[in-house]
Write a protein that holds these residues in place. Sequence first.
Motif, PDB file in Angstrom:
ATOM      1  N   LYS A  51       0.844  -1.188   0.000  1.00 25.05           N
ATOM      2  CA  LYS A  51       0.000   0.000   0.000  1.00 25.05           C
ATOM      3  C   LYS A  51       0.884   1.245   0.000  1.00 25.05           C
ATOM      4  O   LYS A  51       1.867   1.310   0.724  1.00 25.05           O
ATOM      5  N   MET A  52       0.522   2.203  -0.827  1.00 25.00           N
ATOM      6  CA  MET A  52       1.292   3.435  -0.921  1.00 25.00           C
ATOM      7  C   MET A  52       0.813   4.374   0.185  1.00 25.00           C
ATOM      8  O   MET A  52      -0.180   5.077   0.053  1.00 25.00           O
ATOM      9  N   GLN A  53       1.519   4.341   1.301  1.00 21.61           N
ATOM     10  CA  GLN A  53       1.112   5.131   2.454  1.00 21.61           C
ATOM     11  C   GLN A  53       1.113   6.624   2.121  1.00 21.61           C
ATOM     12  O   GLN A  53       2.078   7.150   1.576  1.00 21.61           O
ATOM     13  N   GLY A  54       0.007   7.292   2.486  1.00 23.61           N
ATOM     14  CA  GLY A  54      -0.080   8.730   2.326  1.00 23.61           C
ATOM     15  C   GLY A  54      -0.308   9.205   0.913  1.00 23.61           C
ATOM     16  O   GLY A  54      -0.251  10.409   0.650  1.00 23.61           O
ATOM     17  N   MET A  55      -0.593   8.312  -0.029  1.00 20.27           N
ATOM     18  CA  MET A  55      -0.808   8.726  -1.415  1.00 20.27           C
ATOM     19  C   MET A  55      -2.246   8.435  -1.830  1.00 20.27           C
ATOM     20  O   MET A  55      -2.741   7.319  -1.636  1.00 20.27           O
ATOM     21  N   SER A  56      -2.924   9.433  -2.394  1.00 21.01           N
ATOM     22  CA  SER A  56      -4.312   9.250  -2.809  1.00 21.01           C
ATOM     23  C   SER A  56      -4.374   8.422  -4.085  1.00 21.01           C
ATOM     24  O   SER A  56      -3.380   8.289  -4.816  1.00 21.01           O
ATOM     25  N   ASP A  57      -5.565   7.879  -4.357  1.00 22.77           N
ATOM     26  CA  ASP A  57      -5.744   7.115  -5.590  1.00 22.77           C
ATOM     27  C   ASP A  57      -5.494   7.978  -6.822  1.00 22.77           C
ATOM     28  O   ASP A  57      -4.960   7.516  -7.828  1.00 22.77           O
ATOM     29  N   GLN A  58      -5.912   9.258  -6.729  1.00 22.30           N
ATOM     30  CA  GLN A  58      -5.734  10.148  -7.873  1.00 22.30           C
ATOM     31  C   GLN A  58      -4.239  10.360  -8.167  1.00 22.30           C
ATOM     32  O   GLN A  58      -3.802  10.309  -9.329  1.00 22.30           O
ATOM     33  N   THR A  59      -3.477  10.605  -7.122  1.00 21.03           N
ATOM     34  CA  THR A  59      -2.033  10.809  -7.307  1.00 21.03           C
ATOM     35  C   THR A  59      -1.372   9.556  -7.842  1.00 21.03           C
ATOM     36  O   THR A  59      -0.525   9.600  -8.746  1.00 21.03           O
ATOM     37  N   LEU A  60      -1.770   8.410  -7.266  1.00 20.95           N
ATOM     38  CA  LEU A  60      -1.222   7.137  -7.717  1.00 20.95           C
ATOM     39  C   LEU A  60      -1.505   6.929  -9.203  1.00 20.95           C
ATOM     40  O   LEU A  60      -0.629   6.532  -9.976  1.00 20.95           O
ATOM     41  N   GLY A  61      -2.742   7.224  -9.594  1.00 20.84           N
ATOM     42  CA  GLY A  61      -3.126   7.036 -10.983  1.00 20.84           C
ATOM     43  C   GLY A  61      -2.331   7.917 -11.927  1.00 20.84           C
ATOM     44  O   GLY A  61      -1.876   7.470 -12.988  1.00 20.84           O
ATOM     45  N   LYS A  62      -2.147   9.162 -11.542  1.00 25.69           N
ATOM     46  CA  LYS A  62      -1.399  10.091 -12.401  1.00 25.69           C
ATOM     47  C   LYS A  62       0.045   9.638 -12.565  1.00 25.69           C
ATOM     48  O   LYS A  62       0.615   9.704 -13.649  1.00 25.69           O
ATOM     49  N   ARG A  63       0.635   9.132 -11.503  1.00 21.61           N
ATOM     50  CA  ARG A  63       2.028   8.686 -11.599  1.00 21.61           C
ATOM     51  C   ARG A  63       2.151   7.461 -12.508  1.00 21.61           C
ATOM     52  O   ARG A  63       3.103   7.338 -13.273  1.00 21.61           O
ATOM     53  N   ALA A  68       7.650  -3.130 -18.174  1.00 25.69           N
ATOM     54  CA  ALA A  68       6.211  -2.877 -18.296  1.00 25.69           C
ATOM     55  C   ALA A  68       5.403  -4.043 -17.747  1.00 25.69           C
ATOM     56  O   ALA A  68       4.377  -3.861 -17.079  1.00 25.69           O
ATOM     57  N   LYS A  69       5.869  -5.264 -18.025  1.00 26.26           N
ATOM     58  CA  LYS A  69       5.162  -6.442 -17.501  1.00 26.26           C
ATOM     59  C   LYS A  69       5.205  -6.470 -15.981  1.00 26.26           C
ATOM     60  O   LYS A  69       4.224  -6.823 -15.317  1.00 26.26           O
ATOM     61  N   ILE A  70       6.367  -6.115 -15.421  1.00 25.59           N
ATOM     62  CA  ILE A  70       6.488  -6.107 -13.964  1.00 25.59           C
ATOM     63  C   ILE A  70       5.572  -5.055 -13.357  1.00 25.59           C
ATOM     64  O   ILE A  70       4.944  -5.279 -12.316  1.00 25.59           O
ATOM     65  N   LEU A  71       5.440  -3.913 -14.039  1.00 28.80           N
ATOM     66  CA  LEU A  71       4.544  -2.879 -13.552  1.00 28.80           C
ATOM     67  C   LEU A  71       3.108  -3.386 -13.533  1.00 28.80           C
ATOM     68  O   LEU A  71       2.374  -3.198 -12.559  1.00 28.80           O
ATOM     69  N   ASN A  72       2.696  -4.038 -14.605  1.00 20.00           N
ATOM     70  CA  ASN A  72       1.334  -4.581 -14.643  1.00 20.00           C
ATOM     71  C   ASN A  72       1.120  -5.587 -13.521  1.00 20.00           C
ATOM     72  O   ASN A  72       0.069  -5.617 -12.883  1.00 20.00           O
ATOM     73  N   LYS A  73       2.131  -6.425 -13.284  1.00 21.24           N
ATOM     74  CA  LYS A  73       2.014  -7.397 -12.202  1.00 21.24           C
ATOM     75  C   LYS A  73       1.847  -6.695 -10.860  1.00 21.24           C
ATOM     76  O   LYS A  73       1.091  -7.132  -9.996  1.00 21.24           O
ATOM     77  N   THR A  74       2.597  -5.621 -10.694  1.00 15.36           N
ATOM     78  CA  THR A  74       2.550  -4.905  -9.421  1.00 15.36           C
ATOM     79  C   THR A  74       1.177  -4.322  -9.177  1.00 15.36           C
ATOM     80  O   THR A  74       0.636  -4.399  -8.074  1.00 15.36           O
ATOM     81  N   VAL A  75       0.597  -3.737 -10.216  1.00 13.31           N
ATOM     82  CA  VAL A  75      -0.744  -3.173 -10.076  1.00 13.31           C
ATOM     83  C   VAL A  75      -1.742  -4.280  -9.747  1.00 13.31           C
ATOM     84  O   VAL A  75      -2.604  -4.127  -8.870  1.00 13.31           O
ATOM     85  N   ASN A  76      -1.614  -5.400 -10.444  1.00 12.25           N
ATOM     86  CA  ASN A  76      -2.498  -6.520 -10.147  1.00 12.25           C
ATOM     87  C   ASN A  76      -2.334  -6.969  -8.702  1.00 12.25           C
ATOM     88  O   ASN A  76      -3.304  -7.313  -8.021  1.00 12.25           O
ATOM     89  N   LEU A  77      -1.083  -6.993  -8.271  1.00 11.80           N
ATOM     90  CA  LEU A  77      -0.803  -7.437  -6.908  1.00 11.80           C
ATOM     91  C   LEU A  77      -1.485  -6.522  -5.895  1.00 11.80           C
ATOM     92  O   LEU A  77      -2.006  -6.973  -4.880  1.00 11.80           O
ATOM     93  N   MET A  78      -1.492  -5.232  -6.164  1.00 11.51           N
ATOM     94  CA  MET A  78      -2.060  -4.264  -5.222  1.00 11.51           C
ATOM     95  C   MET A  78      -3.571  -4.357  -5.147  1.00 11.51           C
ATOM     96  O   MET A  78      -4.171  -3.994  -4.138  1.00 11.51           O
ATOM     97  N   THR A  79      -4.193  -4.801  -6.218  1.00 13.28           N
ATOM     98  CA  THR A  79      -5.656  -4.784  -6.263  1.00 13.28           C
ATOM     99  C   THR A  79      -6.280  -6.162  -6.122  1.00 13.28           C
ATOM    100  O   THR A  79      -7.496  -6.284  -6.041  1.00 13.28           O
ATOM    101  N   SER A  80      -5.474  -7.203  -6.074  1.00 14.11           N
ATOM    102  CA  SER A  80      -6.017  -8.559  -6.167  1.00 14.11           C
ATOM    103  C   SER A  80      -6.451  -9.124  -4.820  1.00 14.11           C
ATOM    104  O   SER A  80      -5.725  -9.048  -3.825  1.00 14.11           O
ATOM    105  N   GLU A  81      -7.604  -9.755  -4.830  1.00 12.67           N
ATOM    106  CA  GLU A  81      -8.044 -10.507  -3.660  1.00 12.67           C
ATOM    107  C   GLU A  81      -7.244 -11.796  -3.489  1.00 12.67           C
ATOM    108  O   GLU A  81      -7.272 -12.412  -2.425  1.00 12.67           O
ATOM    109  N   GLN A  82      -6.543 -12.214  -4.551  1.00 12.80           N
ATOM    110  CA  GLN A  82      -5.716 -13.417  -4.444  1.00 12.80           C
ATOM    111  C   GLN A  82      -4.548 -13.232  -3.468  1.00 12.80           C
ATOM    112  O   GLN A  82      -3.922 -14.203  -3.067  1.00 12.80           O
TER     113      GLN A  82
END
Length: 415
Positions: free
Chosen positions: A180-192, A216-230
């Motif tokens: 979890k990106m402590q102290g960072m809003s979803d909007q800021t995260l999205g823009k980055r 790029a693949k690792i980035l996609n994995k990371t995003v999936n990791l942050m949002t996944s219920e798995q």
Amino acid sequence: MSRRHFMKHMAGASAMVAPAMMMGQSIRAHAADLTSRGKSCILLWMGGGPSTMDIWDLKPGQTTGGPFRPISTAGDLQITEHMPKTAKVMNNLSVVRSMSTREADHGRGRYYMHTGYVPNPNIEHPGYGSVIAHELFDQRPYLEIPPFVSVGGGSVGPGFLGMTWAPFTVSSNGQVRNLKMQGMSDQTLGKRLEMLKLVENGFISQRRGPAAEDHAKILNKTVNLMTSEQMKAFRVNEEPDAMKEMYGANGFGQGCLLARRLVEAGVPFIEVDLGGWDNHANIFNTLSDNKLPVMDQAMSALVTDLEQRGLLQDTTIVWMGEFSRTPRINGNTGRDHWARSWSTVVGGGGINGGIAVGETSADGTRVETEPYSAEDLMATVCRAMGISLETTFTSKNGRPMKIANGGKVIKELVS
């Protein structure tokens, strides 16, 4: 790939997060059915080189044999008296007693047993986890967490297959920090993330090699990791106390429990590390009082748990170290490095259980039947998992590399 390495690729991507979550929700609706059709492999890695003639191929009455006695098992073979719980599940496991390999150095043996290739300064070969993850990942579109997880150790890397197939390393309690990106809003995260994607697309369009695409693949994995219920699969602490106790209140036990949870989630390859087998001195007390009780409890629990959940038929288990130890007992009541005649264990999905393959001499100093190599063991595991042995990779310098280095299948183990 360490957690730090994995997470440092993180920066933002609201444009990517929402579609990823929508796709994930759709796939998760069918995940249970898809998981039931997938094959997995759990490698129990014994770092240091365990003395297999004190565990799986005893020589009672021989001067080389040591003090341990053999006991009968649920299979058609005997093992050490200090593995009584595993003895009860040996109908699901088989011992290859005729391993004969070429590397008695820790680093070289570790590399060879993981890859099927001897170390070569001109090329870095992929290990078991990377090969299996690479071959089976496309069969699991539902999988949002890494396909190769190393528990409690770093394993051997992806070599020329690239960082996409590197192990994701976690501790035995499954803790993955900084998701979890402590102290960072979803909007800021999205823009980055949007900005990072623009930069990456620029690099990829310039065709600067595979590094940009891997990133790029690792980035996609990371995003999936942050949002996944798995990610719940990593929460070993949520298991009932009785289950945690069954595996053992230690790192290896909890690591094996985590491996079962990752198999349930659909991860194709998990490696669990149990080091401390480099027993040049005081070997018998170390084995009977420490190493074997820990391994016995966790290994037997893993087999039992997988079987009761209906997962064992699709989960191949491999137990091995980089080599074994000398039949000769040295002056410090220890055993030194030995690769000429030793044992590995395989079982579960696609492997015939309850048998001993091959024989060593009465004193354990040589193999007396057909010898088997790291390549043969790897080829057997690949065959059991439905991976074609005709598969050929191309290294970065353009050389064709056959999977499992062209090893032969150990016919007694695969019907």
